[in-house]
Write a protein that holds these residues in place. Structure first.
Motif, PDB file in Angstrom:
ATOM      1  N   PHE A   1       0.851  -1.175   0.000  1.00  0.00           N
ATOM      2  CA  PHE A   1       0.000   0.000   0.000  1.00  0.00           C
ATOM      3  C   PHE A   1       0.895   1.236   0.000  1.00  0.00           C
ATOM      4  O   PHE A   1       1.812   1.337   0.816  1.00  0.00           O
ATOM      5  N   ARG A   2       0.657   2.123  -0.938  1.00  0.00           N
ATOM      6  CA  ARG A   2       1.424   3.374  -1.004  1.00  0.00           C
ATOM      7  C   ARG A   2       0.481   4.519  -1.331  1.00  0.00           C
ATOM      8  O   ARG A   2      -0.538   4.304  -1.980  1.00  0.00           O
ATOM      9  N   TYR A   3       0.862   5.723  -0.942  1.00  0.00           N
ATOM     10  CA  TYR A   3       0.041   6.873  -1.325  1.00  0.00           C
ATOM     11  C   TYR A   3       0.183   7.105  -2.824  1.00  0.00           C
ATOM     12  O   TYR A   3       1.291   7.174  -3.346  1.00  0.00           O
ATOM     13  N   ALA A   4      -0.951   7.168  -3.511  1.00  0.00           N
ATOM     14  CA  ALA A   4      -0.904   7.319  -4.968  1.00  0.00           C
ATOM     15  C   ALA A   4      -2.043   8.222  -5.428  1.00  0.00           C
ATOM     16  O   ALA A   4      -3.027   8.434  -4.715  1.00  0.00           O
ATOM     17  N   ASP A   5      -1.861   8.730  -6.639  1.00  0.00           N
ATOM     18  CA  ASP A   5      -2.812   9.654  -7.240  1.00  0.00           C
ATOM     19  C   ASP A   5      -3.856   8.863  -8.046  1.00  0.00           C
ATOM     20  O   ASP A   5      -3.532   8.283  -9.085  1.00  0.00           O
ATOM     21  N   LEU A   6      -5.064   8.833  -7.535  1.00  0.00           N
ATOM     22  CA  LEU A   6      -6.127   8.063  -8.186  1.00  0.00           C
ATOM     23  C   LEU A   6      -6.405   8.581  -9.604  1.00  0.00           C
ATOM     24  O   LEU A   6      -6.650   7.802 -10.525  1.00  0.00           O
ATOM     25  N   HIS A   7      -6.332   9.889  -9.787  1.00  0.00           N
ATOM     26  CA  HIS A   7      -6.589  10.450 -11.119  1.00  0.00           C
ATOM     27  C   HIS A   7      -5.555   9.985 -12.133  1.00  0.00           C
ATOM     28  O   HIS A   7      -5.890   9.686 -13.280  1.00  0.00           O
ATOM     29  N   ALA A   8      -4.295   9.920 -11.699  1.00  0.00           N
ATOM     30  CA  ALA A   8      -3.254   9.434 -12.609  1.00  0.00           C
ATOM     31  C   ALA A   8      -3.544   7.978 -12.983  1.00  0.00           C
ATOM     32  O   ALA A   8      -3.386   7.574 -14.132  1.00  0.00           O
ATOM     33  N   GLY A   9      -4.011   7.206 -11.992  1.00  0.00           N
ATOM     34  CA  GLY A   9      -4.374   5.808 -12.246  1.00  0.00           C
ATOM     35  C   GLY A   9      -5.512   5.706 -13.251  1.00  0.00           C
ATOM     36  O   GLY A   9      -5.480   4.863 -14.158  1.00  0.00           O
ATOM     37  N   ILE A  10      -6.495   6.566 -13.119  1.00  0.00           N
ATOM     38  CA  ILE A  10      -7.645   6.541 -14.048  1.00  0.00           C
ATOM     39  C   ILE A  10      -7.153   6.882 -15.464  1.00  0.00           C
ATOM     40  O   ILE A  10      -7.543   6.246 -16.444  1.00  0.00           O
ATOM     41  N   ASP A  11      -6.266   7.881 -15.549  1.00  0.00           N
ATOM     42  CA  ASP A  11      -5.758   8.268 -16.874  1.00  0.00           C
ATOM     43  C   ASP A  11      -4.953   7.142 -17.526  1.00  0.00           C
ATOM     44  O   ASP A  11      -5.084   6.891 -18.726  1.00  0.00           O
ATOM     45  N   THR A  12      -4.140   6.473 -16.716  1.00  0.00           N
ATOM     46  CA  THR A  12      -3.395   5.309 -17.223  1.00  0.00           C
ATOM     47  C   THR A  12      -4.361   4.275 -17.797  1.00  0.00           C
ATOM     48  O   THR A  12      -4.177   3.752 -18.892  1.00  0.00           O
ATOM     49  N   THR A  13      -5.413   4.008 -17.023  1.00  0.00           N
ATOM     50  CA  THR A  13      -6.378   2.991 -17.430  1.00  0.00           C
ATOM     51  C   THR A  13      -7.114   3.424 -18.696  1.00  0.00           C
ATOM     52  O   THR A  13      -7.311   2.622 -19.618  1.00  0.00           O
ATOM     53  N   LEU A  14      -7.464   4.707 -18.760  1.00  0.00           N
ATOM     54  CA  LEU A  14      -8.155   5.215 -19.951  1.00  0.00           C
ATOM     55  C   LEU A  14      -7.278   5.038 -21.191  1.00  0.00           C
ATOM     56  O   LEU A  14      -7.767   4.684 -22.264  1.00  0.00           O
ATOM     57  N   ASN A  15      -5.988   5.263 -21.020  1.00  0.00           N
ATOM     58  CA  ASN A  15      -5.068   5.082 -22.138  1.00  0.00           C
ATOM     59  C   ASN A  15      -5.086   3.660 -22.664  1.00  0.00           C
ATOM     60  O   ASN A  15      -4.950   3.421 -23.854  1.00  0.00           O
ATOM     61  N   LEU A  16      -5.224   2.736 -21.726  1.00  0.00           N
ATOM     62  CA  LEU A  16      -5.195   1.327 -22.098  1.00  0.00           C
ATOM     63  C   LEU A  16      -6.483   0.873 -22.757  1.00  0.00           C
ATOM     64  O   LEU A  16      -6.457   0.087 -23.697  1.00  0.00           O
TER      65      LEU A  16
END
Ligand SMILES: Nc1ncnc2c1ncn2[C@@H]1O[C@H](COP(=O)(O)OP(=O)(O)O)[C@@H](O)[C@H]1O
Ligand SMILES: [Mg+2]
Length: 287
Positions: A134-149
């Motif tokens: 578990f690490r502090y992470a940016d959920l929006h960056a994760g969503i953008d990564t996923t959208l790219n995929l």
């Protein structure tokens, strides 16, 4: 008014499972769902990569031809009898066109390679399953990564509307949350018959963050809604659905001490809501 139902399971595992069994099943589910998701994605990703790679390749061929023309000119600087000869060569290779086209070709190739890099970075982010920290992470960056995929699967089915609020970083296993987002987005796109809208909203609610994925698909009737989080429950034809996406998502969110629920109005659409704590206690969730 039509039916409006909500379902949020408390548990989807029998109580008599021995300790450790649960974790084992989760890992198996995680793995098989990941394989299925990768299989589904592979065709789309291959297509997305193939296009830029195709034009970068043909640009390289043109580049080779242009270079040999340019070398003809530079070599002639040594050997040409007169400046007239140089002018002649410069004219014969259509220097002005070549120059302009070279610039376009390089810019286009750079853009193509950047696109491929983005897709590969997204795939790398996505495949970090072994990462259990578990690490502090940016959920929006994760969503953008996923959208790219998943862009390739979504773009023919829906407009994607992002309504992102202000979010703090949250303590999570971001690769797993990306998998949840991907499941929700792909389900939404698969549900939409012709073309619709998928809205991704986020906002903060005290010590929690909320992520909603809303679609304008056909919705889910109350009986079905009661079962969607069950492992292997699918209404899709063989080969298309595994019935694992939502059960896996449920387990991932539970592991994050969050909640996932769905509301639907048949004929209008479906909304999935994920609620996640900003912080996690020191010890990982265990039962
Ligand atoms: N956005 C949605 N709109 C309508 N039905 C949905 C939606 N998301 C999930 N479902 C229903 O939930 C079922 C289970 O979803 P999931 O666990 O992801 O498995 P799969 O997508 O492989 O069928 C789907 O088969 C579908 O019937
Ligand atoms: Mg699914």
């Amino acid at each position: 008014m039509t039916e409006n139902s909500e379902y949020s399971p408390n548990t989807n595992q029998p109580a008599e499972n021995p300790p450790g069994h649960r974790e084992h099943i989760d890992r198996q589910l995680l793995h098989s769902e990941k394989m299925a998701a990768i299989g589904q994605l592979a065709a789309g990703v291959a297509h997305e990569i193939n296009n830029p790679v195709g034009y970068v390749y043909s640009n390289l061929q043109s580049l080779g031809e242009y270079l040999s023309d340019l070398f003809r000119l530079t070599d002639a600087v040594e050997s040409a009898a007169s400046i007239e000869d140089l002018h002649q060569i410069r004219k014969s290779i259509d220097y002005d066109f070549l120059r302009g086209d070279l610039e376009d070709l390089l810019a286009e190739s750079k853009e193509g390679i950047e696109r491929v890099k983005t897709i590969i970075a997204a795939m790398k982010d996505f495949s970090h399953t072994e990462e259990e920290e578990f690490r502090y992470a940016d959920l929006h960056a994760g969503i953008d990564t996923t959208l790219n995929l998943v862009n390739n699967e979504l773009k023919y089915k829906a407009n994607i509307v992002k309504a992102f609020g202000e979010l703090p970083k949250i303590k999570c296993i971001i690769s797993q949350l990306n998998q949840v987002t991907m499941n929700l987005l792909v389900n939404a796109a698969q549900a939409i018959e012709d073309f619709g809208t998928i809205t991704i909203s986020t906002w903060r609610d005290g010590d929690f963050v909320i992520l909603e994925v809303e679609d304008t698909g056909p919705g889910i009737d109350a009986t079905t809604l009661n079962r969607i989080f069950e492992p292997f429950f699918t209404t899709k034809p063989v080969g298309k659905g595994t019935g694992l996406g939502l059960s896996l998502s449920f387990n991932i969110i539970e592991k994050h001490r969050g909640e996932i629920s769905a509301t639907s109005t048949p004929g209008q659409g479906t909304t999935f809501r994920v609620r996640l704590p900003v912080h996690q206690p020191q010890e990982p969730a265990d039962d």
